[in-house]
Design a protein around this motif. Structure first.
Motif, mmCIF file in Angstrom:
data_model
loop_
_atom_site.group_PDB
_atom_site.id
_atom_site.type_symbol
_atom_site.label_atom_id
_atom_site.label_comp_id
_atom_site.label_asym_id
_atom_site.label_seq_id
_atom_site.Cartn_x
_atom_site.Cartn_y
_atom_site.Cartn_z
ATOM 1 N N THR A 25 4.588 -4.609 7.759
ATOM 2 C CA THR A 25 5.162 -5.575 7.350
ATOM 3 C C THR A 25 5.248 -4.935 6.307
ATOM 4 O O THR A 25 4.739 -4.268 4.842
ATOM 5 C CB THR A 25 4.234 -6.662 7.308
ATOM 6 O OG1 THR A 25 3.170 -7.295 6.853
ATOM 7 C CG2 THR A 25 4.108 -7.042 9.190
ATOM 8 N N PRO A 26 6.730 -5.470 5.899
ATOM 9 C CA PRO A 26 7.179 -5.024 4.154
ATOM 10 C C PRO A 26 6.731 -6.511 2.615
ATOM 11 O O PRO A 26 7.225 -7.492 3.649
ATOM 12 C CB PRO A 26 8.191 -4.784 4.675
ATOM 13 C CG PRO A 26 8.981 -5.501 5.448
ATOM 14 C CD PRO A 26 7.718 -5.284 6.888
ATOM 15 N N PRO A 27 6.264 -6.378 2.265
ATOM 16 C CA PRO A 27 6.859 -7.361 1.905
ATOM 17 C C PRO A 27 7.633 -7.724 0.913
ATOM 18 O O PRO A 27 7.855 -8.797 0.291
ATOM 19 C CB PRO A 27 4.973 -7.219 0.818
ATOM 20 C CG PRO A 27 4.997 -6.080 0.354
ATOM 21 C CD PRO A 27 5.878 -5.124 1.511
ATOM 22 N N TRP A 37 5.586 -1.264 1.625
ATOM 23 C CA TRP A 37 4.866 -1.535 3.067
ATOM 24 C C TRP A 37 3.431 -2.327 2.689
ATOM 25 O O TRP A 37 2.735 -1.237 1.979
ATOM 26 C CB TRP A 37 4.866 -0.563 3.818
ATOM 27 C CG TRP A 37 6.742 -0.435 4.830
ATOM 28 C CD1 TRP A 37 6.853 -0.954 5.448
ATOM 29 C CD2 TRP A 37 7.323 0.602 4.105
ATOM 30 N NE1 TRP A 37 8.025 -1.052 5.661
ATOM 31 C CE2 TRP A 37 8.815 0.763 4.854
ATOM 32 C CE3 TRP A 37 6.939 1.313 3.251
ATOM 33 C CZ2 TRP A 37 9.843 0.835 4.220
ATOM 34 C CZ3 TRP A 37 8.091 2.364 3.038
ATOM 35 C CH2 TRP A 37 9.644 2.316 3.493
ATOM 36 N N ARG A 38 3.000 -2.827 3.274
ATOM 37 C CA ARG A 38 1.534 -3.321 3.735
ATOM 38 C C ARG A 38 1.053 -1.989 4.812
ATOM 39 O O ARG A 38 1.590 -1.689 4.891
ATOM 40 C CB ARG A 38 1.396 -4.740 4.004
ATOM 41 C CG ARG A 38 1.508 -5.821 2.840
ATOM 42 C CD ARG A 38 1.819 -7.119 3.941
ATOM 43 N NE ARG A 38 1.466 -8.277 3.097
ATOM 44 C CZ ARG A 38 3.096 -8.683 3.311
ATOM 45 N NH1 ARG A 38 3.973 -8.750 4.157
ATOM 46 N NH2 ARG A 38 3.324 -9.741 2.290
ATOM 47 N N THR A 44 0.630 -1.329 -0.195
ATOM 48 C CA THR A 44 -0.032 0.023 0.001
ATOM 49 C C THR A 44 0.472 1.120 0.209
ATOM 50 O O THR A 44 0.330 2.360 -0.009
ATOM 51 C CB THR A 44 -1.269 -0.057 1.520
ATOM 52 O OG1 THR A 44 -0.533 0.115 2.203
ATOM 53 C CG2 THR A 44 -2.008 -1.545 1.101
ATOM 54 N N ARG A 45 2.424 0.897 0.141
ATOM 55 C CA ARG A 45 3.107 2.514 0.405
ATOM 56 C C ARG A 45 4.890 1.836 0.253
ATOM 57 O O ARG A 45 4.684 0.789 -0.451
ATOM 58 C CB ARG A 45 3.423 2.636 1.907
ATOM 59 C CG ARG A 45 2.209 3.678 2.661
ATOM 60 C CD ARG A 45 2.741 4.150 4.040
ATOM 61 N NE ARG A 45 1.212 3.703 4.716
ATOM 62 C CZ ARG A 45 1.573 3.858 6.012
ATOM 63 N NH1 ARG A 45 2.634 4.098 6.739
ATOM 64 N NH2 ARG A 45 0.584 3.556 6.966
ATOM 65 N N GLY A 46 4.747 3.247 -0.841
ATOM 66 C CA GLY A 46 6.469 2.173 -1.005
ATOM 67 C C GLY A 46 7.279 3.882 -1.576
ATOM 68 O O GLY A 46 6.453 4.788 -1.832
ATOM 69 N N LEU A 48 15.232 -1.972 8.232
ATOM 70 C CA LEU A 48 14.240 -1.147 7.112
ATOM 71 C C LEU A 48 13.824 -0.184 7.994
ATOM 72 O O LEU A 48 13.230 -0.019 9.081
ATOM 73 C CB LEU A 48 12.803 -2.128 6.529
ATOM 74 C CG LEU A 48 13.579 -3.268 5.496
ATOM 75 C CD1 LEU A 48 12.460 -4.358 5.305
ATOM 76 C CD2 LEU A 48 14.351 -2.701 4.463
ATOM 77 N N PRO A 49 13.521 1.313 7.081
ATOM 78 C CA PRO A 49 13.271 2.420 7.651
ATOM 79 C C PRO A 49 11.273 2.447 8.122
ATOM 80 O O PRO A 49 10.585 1.372 7.889
ATOM 81 C CB PRO A 49 13.230 3.635 6.848
ATOM 82 C CG PRO A 49 13.161 2.977 5.755
ATOM 83 C CD PRO A 49 13.851 1.362 6.042
#
Length: 78
Positions: A43-45, A38-39, A22-24, A74-75
């Motif tokens: 959490t990062p996919p 990130w979802r 949902t975010r990048g 990760l940030p």
């Protein structure tokens, strides 16, 4: 393992998996241009790293292993 695919197939797969994030944001990943995503739950996919030559992406490496992603520093997605 290395898998070589054509540009059209890569673009199609990227579009298929884009719904899981949902975010990048763009980032340097091991000194290479990349993308962190990130979802909604934070959490990062995946983490993507791009190899660029003559202004074109010539390679993409994707890290999608949840355990390895969790172990990375990760940030925050904010």
């Amino acid at each position: 393992m290395v898998v070589a695919l054509g540009a059209t197939e890569i673009a199609g797969r990227a579009q298929l998996f884009s719904g899981s994030a949902t975010r990048g944001r763009a980032a340097l990943v091991n000194g290479l241009p990349g993308m962190l995503s990130w979802r909604e739950d934070g959490t990062p996919p995946s983490v993507l790293m791009f190899t660029v030559a003559d202004g074109r992406i010539t390679g993409i490496a994707a890290l999608v292993d949840p355990a390895r992603l969790e172990a990375m520093n990760l940030p925050d997605p904010a």
